[in-house]
Design a protein around this motif. Structure first.
Motif, short mmCIF file in Angstrom:
data_model
loop_
_atom_site.label_atom_id
_atom_site.label_comp_id
_atom_site.label_asym_id
_atom_site.label_seq_id
_atom_site.Cartn_x
_atom_site.Cartn_y
_atom_site.Cartn_z
N HIS A 301 3.86 37.89 -112.58
CA HIS A 301 4.35 38.10 -113.94
C HIS A 301 3.26 38.63 -114.88
N ASN A 302 1.97 38.54 -114.46
CA ASN A 302 0.91 38.91 -115.40
C ASN A 302 -0.11 39.90 -114.85
N GLY A 303 0.13 40.46 -113.66
CA GLY A 303 -0.83 41.45 -113.20
C GLY A 303 -0.83 41.72 -111.72
N VAL A 304 -1.87 42.43 -111.29
CA VAL A 304 -2.02 42.86 -109.90
C VAL A 304 -3.47 42.66 -109.48
N LEU A 305 -3.67 42.10 -108.29
CA LEU A 305 -5.01 41.90 -107.74
C LEU A 305 -5.37 43.05 -106.82
N ILE A 306 -6.63 43.48 -106.88
CA ILE A 306 -7.09 44.62 -106.08
C ILE A 306 -8.47 44.36 -105.52
N ASP A 307 -8.86 45.17 -104.55
CA ASP A 307 -10.23 45.18 -104.07
C ASP A 307 -11.07 46.00 -105.06
N SER A 308 -12.39 45.91 -104.93
CA SER A 308 -13.25 46.62 -105.87
C SER A 308 -13.70 47.97 -105.30
N ARG A 322 4.94 50.67 -110.97
CA ARG A 322 6.28 50.45 -110.45
C ARG A 322 6.91 49.20 -111.05
N ARG A 323 6.10 48.20 -111.35
CA ARG A 323 6.60 46.94 -111.89
C ARG A 323 6.71 46.93 -113.41
N ARG A 324 6.33 47.99 -114.06
CA ARG A 324 6.08 47.96 -115.51
C ARG A 324 7.26 47.43 -116.33
N SER A 325 8.49 47.70 -115.87
CA SER A 325 9.65 47.25 -116.65
C SER A 325 9.84 45.74 -116.60
N ALA A 326 9.16 45.08 -115.66
CA ALA A 326 9.32 43.63 -115.52
C ALA A 326 8.34 42.84 -116.38
N TYR A 327 7.33 43.50 -116.94
CA TYR A 327 6.33 42.77 -117.71
C TYR A 327 6.82 42.48 -119.12
N SER A 328 6.55 41.29 -119.59
CA SER A 328 6.92 40.86 -120.93
C SER A 328 5.68 40.35 -121.66
N ALA A 329 5.30 41.01 -122.74
CA ALA A 329 4.12 40.58 -123.50
C ALA A 329 4.29 39.14 -123.98
N GLY A 330 5.51 38.80 -124.44
CA GLY A 330 5.76 37.45 -124.93
C GLY A 330 5.60 36.41 -123.84
N GLU A 331 6.13 36.71 -122.64
CA GLU A 331 6.02 35.75 -121.54
C GLU A 331 4.57 35.60 -121.09
N ILE A 332 3.86 36.71 -120.97
CA ILE A 332 2.46 36.65 -120.54
C ILE A 332 1.65 35.80 -121.53
N ARG A 333 1.83 36.07 -122.82
CA ARG A 333 1.08 35.34 -123.83
C ARG A 333 1.46 33.86 -123.84
#
Length: 378
Positions: A301-308, A322-333
């Motif tokens: 719900h709040n991001g993506v983990l990656i290698d460096s 691809r997931r961008r429509s699922a993110y909610s600023a209010g929910e993350i905060r």
């Protein structure tokens, strides 16, 4: 007359220029009469309601100013009910000659181990830090993992916090990435290369901007500019230089993706990343390297983990897009509210300080490791 106990916070950074102590000082004014002791770097002086600041001069030689700082600190410590000292090399020199009652009202907190990429320097600093921390009865670390990495079993955890940045719901019609922080040993140029790879794969189909706030060495800044030129990102990547923390909020409000990029190394692995929490409390999903501490807080719900690596950055950005429509600023905060400085002070730090003020309590009661403060289901 205030019935609050008087609290002394100590750092060598000038008041307002080290985020955690500055923010905790402000939030603690609801619970204590707060005084802040620090060096004067001749930077603009920042004021905060309810916080009294005592400055120590940095005039003279390295030895002279260090001796002056410690002499002045040792003089004022007895005037306070409790002292929270944010670790610096030589911090344990405050203890010799102090009576046991006074020593038992001093807490030493570690915000970071050494993160230099020079192994000899890093190991020497960390060994010295560990030796000094053993001299304190009350020890505190920024994370449970870091305290254990230094070999301690009983200690307080004063977690990394962030300020809440209000803002409206984000649109993802265009991507606006934001990085805030130092460039030192962070390999930020790799994130620029990763963005270049991502945009080349999409041609002109995606509108994107990447704002990078911070500074580093001449070499580090040139590596970033080299990648900008290589991928033709002159109109995409904005380098602002250093911006004072209290001026960053508008950038957080305009962005819609936070970049929390640090190398995945043993010396960063147990070090919580300030910017991760700042992005959460601004409502931003975070593209974060998979250090141990980031894996504890990054969820779908709040991001993506990656290698460096640049390739991993590009792939992670693809996933986030691809997931961008699922993110909610209010929910993350909202789900990150536990990481706000106000919440940490009210639910953890103020209570811990009061515990230290009660010398009849045994050490095992006064120093508890915070095992897990994450609400279930978050």
């Amino acid at each position: 007359m205030s019935d609050k106990k008087n609290l002394l916070l100590v750092t060598r950074d000038q008041f307002g220029y080290h985020v955690d102590p500055y923010a905790y000082a402000i939030e603690l004014t609801r619970h204590f009469d707060v005084t802040y002791f620090c060096w004067d770097y001749d930077r603009p002086r920042i004021q905060a309601a309810g916080v009294r600041v005592i400055y120590s001069s940095r005039s003279g030689s390295l030895l002279r100013r260090n001796l002056r700082f410690m002499r002045e600190l040792r003089t004022i410590v007895p005037d306070f009910a409790v002292t929270l000292l944010f670790y610096f090399a030589g911090a344990a020199l405050v203890l010799p000659g102090m009576g046991s009652r006074l020593r038992d009202r001093i807490i030493c907190d570690v915000r970071t181990g050494s993160v230099t990429d020079k192994a000899l320097t890093r190991n020497a600093f960390n060994a010295f830090l560990k030796m000094e921390m053993r001299a304190f009865r009350h020890r505190s670390f920024i994370s449970e993992s870091l305290g254990k990495a230094f070999g301690f079993k009983q200690f307080n955890v004063l977690p990394l916090g962030a300020c809440v940045t209000p803002g409206a719901a984000r649109s993802y019609e265009a991507l606006h990435l934001l990085y805030v922080g130092t460039f030192a040993t962070r390999d930020i140029h790799e994130s620029v290369a990763g963005l270049g790879i991502f945009l080349r794969a999409h041609g002109s189909g995606i509108s994107c901007r990447y704002t990078i706030i911070g500074s580093g060495s001449v070499a580090e800044e040139e590596m970033i500019r080299t990648e900008i030129r290589h991928y033709g990102l002159e109109d995409v990547v904005e380098l602002t230089g250093f911006i004072q923390r209290d001026s960053v909020a508008p950038y957080l409000q305009r962005a819609n993706v936070g970049v929390s990029y640090v190398p995945i190394t043993d010396y960063y692995n147990f070090q919580p990343v300030t910017k991760t929490y700042e992005y959460f409390l601004a409502g931003l999903p975070v593209l974060a390297t998979a250090t141990h501490e980031n894996t504890l807080v990054i969820e779908p719900h709040n991001g993506v983990l990656i290698d460096s690596t640049p390739e991993a950055f590009a792939a992670g950005l693809e996933t986030l897009y691809r997931r961008r429509s699922a993110y909610s600023a209010g929910e993350i905060r909202a789900r990150a509210a536990q990481y706000s400085y106000a919440h940490i002070v009210d639910t953890q730090l103020a209570g811990y300080l009061r515990t230290v003020l009660q010398p009849e309590l045994p050490v095992a009661t006064a120093e508890l490791v915070v095992q897990d403060n994450t609400p279930s289901g978050s």
